[in-house]
Design a protein around this motif. Structure first.
Motif, PDB file in Angstrom:
ATOM      1  N   THR A 122       0.857  -1.182   0.000  1.00 46.87           N
ATOM      2  CA  THR A 122       0.000   0.000   0.000  1.00 46.87           C
ATOM      3  C   THR A 122       0.894   1.232   0.000  1.00 46.87           C
ATOM      4  N   LEU A 123       0.523   2.227  -0.784  1.00 49.69           N
ATOM      5  CA  LEU A 123       1.282   3.479  -0.863  1.00 49.69           C
ATOM      6  C   LEU A 123       0.551   4.567  -0.095  1.00 49.69           C
ATOM      7  N   HIS A 124       1.229   5.175   0.866  1.00 51.44           N
ATOM      8  CA  HIS A 124       0.685   6.283   1.658  1.00 51.44           C
ATOM      9  C   HIS A 124       1.421   7.554   1.241  1.00 51.44           C
ATOM     10  N   LEU A 125       0.663   8.570   0.872  1.00 53.55           N
ATOM     11  CA  LEU A 125       1.237   9.857   0.484  1.00 53.55           C
ATOM     12  C   LEU A 125       0.849  10.907   1.522  1.00 53.55           C
ATOM     13  N   ILE A 126       1.867  11.493   2.151  1.00 53.79           N
ATOM     14  CA  ILE A 126       1.671  12.501   3.186  1.00 53.79           C
ATOM     15  C   ILE A 126       1.787  13.876   2.549  1.00 53.79           C
ATOM     16  N   LYS A 127       0.750  14.675   2.673  1.00 45.93           N
ATOM     17  CA  LYS A 127       0.728  16.027   2.104  1.00 45.93           C
ATOM     18  C   LYS A 127       1.547  16.991   2.960  1.00 45.93           C
ATOM     19  N   PRO A 128       2.008  18.083   2.360  1.00 44.54           N
ATOM     20  CA  PRO A 128       1.741  18.517   0.990  1.00 44.54           C
ATOM     21  C   PRO A 128       2.610  17.775  -0.017  1.00 44.54           C
ATOM     22  N   LEU A 129       2.040  17.511  -1.175  1.00 44.47           N
ATOM     23  CA  LEU A 129       2.751  16.876  -2.265  1.00 44.47           C
ATOM     24  C   LEU A 129       3.358  17.960  -3.151  1.00 44.47           C
ATOM     25  N   GLY A 130       4.471  17.655  -3.774  1.00 45.18           N
ATOM     26  CA  GLY A 130       5.134  18.620  -4.635  1.00 45.18           C
ATOM     27  C   GLY A 130       4.623  18.590  -6.062  1.00 45.18           C
ATOM     28  N   PHE A 131       3.455  18.009  -6.284  1.00 44.14           N
ATOM     29  CA  PHE A 131       2.886  17.852  -7.619  1.00 44.14           C
ATOM     30  C   PHE A 131       1.402  17.567  -7.472  1.00 44.14           C
ATOM     31  N   TYR A 132       0.700  17.634  -8.567  1.00 44.93           N
ATOM     32  CA  TYR A 132      -0.708  17.256  -8.598  1.00 44.93           C
ATOM     33  C   TYR A 132      -0.803  15.772  -8.908  1.00 44.93           C
ATOM     34  N   THR A 133      -1.735  15.092  -8.302  1.00 41.93           N
ATOM     35  CA  THR A 133      -1.840  13.648  -8.516  1.00 41.93           C
ATOM     36  C   THR A 133      -2.345  13.294  -9.907  1.00 41.93           C
ATOM     37  N   ASP A 134      -2.813  14.271 -10.656  1.00 43.05           N
ATOM     38  CA  ASP A 134      -3.174  13.996 -12.045  1.00 43.05           C
ATOM     39  C   ASP A 134      -2.021  14.365 -12.987  1.00 43.05           C
ATOM     40  N   ASP A 135      -0.866  14.674 -12.409  1.00 45.67           N
ATOM     41  CA  ASP A 135       0.308  15.045 -13.193  1.00 45.67           C
ATOM     42  C   ASP A 135       0.642  13.942 -14.197  1.00 45.67           C
ATOM     43  N   ARG A 136       0.862  14.304 -15.437  1.00 47.84           N
ATOM     44  CA  ARG A 136       1.109  13.305 -16.477  1.00 47.84           C
ATOM     45  C   ARG A 136       2.403  12.530 -16.233  1.00 47.84           C
ATOM     46  N   HIS A 137       3.393  13.151 -15.591  1.00 48.03           N
ATOM     47  CA  HIS A 137       4.635  12.446 -15.287  1.00 48.03           C
ATOM     48  C   HIS A 137       4.410  11.372 -14.224  1.00 48.03           C
ATOM     49  N   LEU A 138       3.552  11.678 -13.265  1.00 45.91           N
ATOM     50  CA  LEU A 138       3.205  10.702 -12.239  1.00 45.91           C
ATOM     51  C   LEU A 138       2.495   9.514 -12.876  1.00 45.91           C
ATOM     52  N   ARG A 139       1.505   9.784 -13.682  1.00 48.60           N
ATOM     53  CA  ARG A 139       0.744   8.723 -14.348  1.00 48.60           C
ATOM     54  C   ARG A 139       1.617   7.918 -15.297  1.00 48.60           C
ATOM     55  N   ARG A 140       2.463   8.602 -16.044  1.00 39.14           N
ATOM     56  CA  ARG A 140       3.311   7.906 -17.011  1.00 39.14           C
ATOM     57  C   ARG A 140       4.300   6.975 -16.316  1.00 39.14           C
ATOM     58  N   ALA A 141       4.904   7.437 -15.232  1.00 42.70           N
ATOM     59  CA  ALA A 141       5.876   6.608 -14.515  1.00 42.70           C
ATOM     60  C   ALA A 141       5.218   5.363 -13.929  1.00 42.70           C
ATOM     61  N   GLY A 142       3.957   5.475 -13.536  1.00 41.13           N
ATOM     62  CA  GLY A 142       3.245   4.329 -12.984  1.00 41.13           C
ATOM     63  C   GLY A 142       2.692   3.407 -14.058  1.00 41.13           C
ATOM     64  N   LEU A 143       2.822   3.828 -15.316  1.00 40.81           N
ATOM     65  CA  LEU A 143       2.327   3.072 -16.468  1.00 40.81           C
ATOM     66  C   LEU A 143       0.876   2.655 -16.260  1.00 40.81           C
ATOM     67  N   ASP A 144       0.572   1.424 -16.606  1.00 41.29           N
ATOM     68  CA  ASP A 144      -0.808   0.965 -16.485  1.00 41.29           C
ATOM     69  C   ASP A 144      -1.019   0.144 -15.216  1.00 41.29           C
ATOM     70  N   TYR A 145      -0.256   0.453 -14.172  1.00 42.46           N
ATOM     71  CA  TYR A 145      -0.324  -0.296 -12.926  1.00 42.46           C
ATOM     72  C   TYR A 145      -1.201   0.363 -11.857  1.00 42.46           C
ATOM     73  N   TRP A 146      -1.738   1.527 -12.138  1.00 43.69           N
ATOM     74  CA  TRP A 146      -2.449   2.275 -11.096  1.00 43.69           C
ATOM     75  C   TRP A 146      -3.630   1.509 -10.512  1.00 43.69           C
ATOM     76  N   HIS A 147      -4.269   0.690 -11.302  1.00 46.05           N
ATOM     77  CA  HIS A 147      -5.413  -0.073 -10.779  1.00 46.05           C
ATOM     78  C   HIS A 147      -4.974  -1.180  -9.815  1.00 46.05           C
ATOM     79  N   LEU A 148      -3.680  -1.473  -9.759  1.00 46.56           N
ATOM     80  CA  LEU A 148      -3.168  -2.528  -8.884  1.00 46.56           C
ATOM     81  C   LEU A 148      -2.646  -2.012  -7.546  1.00 46.56           C
ATOM     82  N   VAL A 149      -2.616  -0.715  -7.370  1.00 48.26           N
ATOM     83  CA  VAL A 149      -2.036  -0.165  -6.139  1.00 48.26           C
ATOM     84  C   VAL A 149      -3.094   0.587  -5.338  1.00 48.26           C
ATOM     85  N   GLU A 150      -3.076   0.348  -4.047  1.00 50.00           N
ATOM     86  CA  GLU A 150      -3.925   1.112  -3.131  1.00 50.00           C
ATOM     87  C   GLU A 150      -3.135   2.330  -2.668  1.00 50.00           C
ATOM     88  N   VAL A 151      -3.665   3.507  -2.926  1.00 46.31           N
ATOM     89  CA  VAL A 151      -3.022   4.760  -2.527  1.00 46.31           C
ATOM     90  C   VAL A 151      -3.887   5.415  -1.456  1.00 46.31           C
TER      91      VAL A 151
END
Length: 152
Positions: free
Chosen positions: A27-56
């Motif tokens: 499980t991934l826990h993100l403690i705010k404040p974050l230095g980016f928006y969670t819809d950031d394309r770099h964030l999504r791209r780095a996670g590829l198509d695995y986002w549905h497999l991770v609990e955030v």
């Protein structure tokens, strides 16, 4: 297992860590404040198509995280630790805590858990490792100790 990122700054690192969490069931826990928006394309791209497999799980601050998991077995990574990450035993469900890329974990968090510090050894001239690499190193050691549960 749980990966806790305190105020991460670089979306690509967080995306890579999300992919590692997806591949390991952590499980991934993100403690705010974050230095980016969670819809950031770099964030999504780095996670590829695995986002549905991770609990955030998002937390407004570290205190809110601690209140949500008062019994958590925490392991805080810091270059100030005396113990190597290989010198501790990680129970199932442990929380591996990492600080932001630029400064690491805040002193007030470290002071609250002085007996829970771990470090990754490296040459003295190196300041630190890339955050996503550090997470993978420590997480896979914890999973190795547990016999890689649920993994093939």
């Amino acid at each position: 297992m749980h990966i806790v990122l305190v105020e991460p700054e670089i979306p690509a690192n967080t995306g890579n860590i999300a992919r590692t969490c997806a591949a390991t069931g952590a499980t991934l826990h993100l403690i705010k404040p974050l230095g980016f928006y969670t819809d950031d394309r770099h964030l999504r791209r780095a996670g590829l198509d695995y986002w549905h497999l991770v609990e955030v799980v998002y937390h407004d601050n570290f205190a809110a995280f601690c209140n949500s998991y008062p019994e958590a077995q925490l392991f805080l990574t810091t270059t100030e630790a005396k113990r190597w990450y290989t010198q501790v035993t990680y129970p199932p469900g442990s929380f591996l805590v990492f600080g932001k890329e630029s400064t690491g974990l805040p002193p007030e968090i470290l002071k609250a858990f002085p007996d829970r510090w771990i470090r990754i050894p490296m040459v003295s001239e190196a300041r630190s490792l890339n955050l996503s690499n550090a997470v993978a190193i420590v997480l896979f050691e914890a999973l190795r100790q547990q016999g890689f549960p649920g993994m093939r």
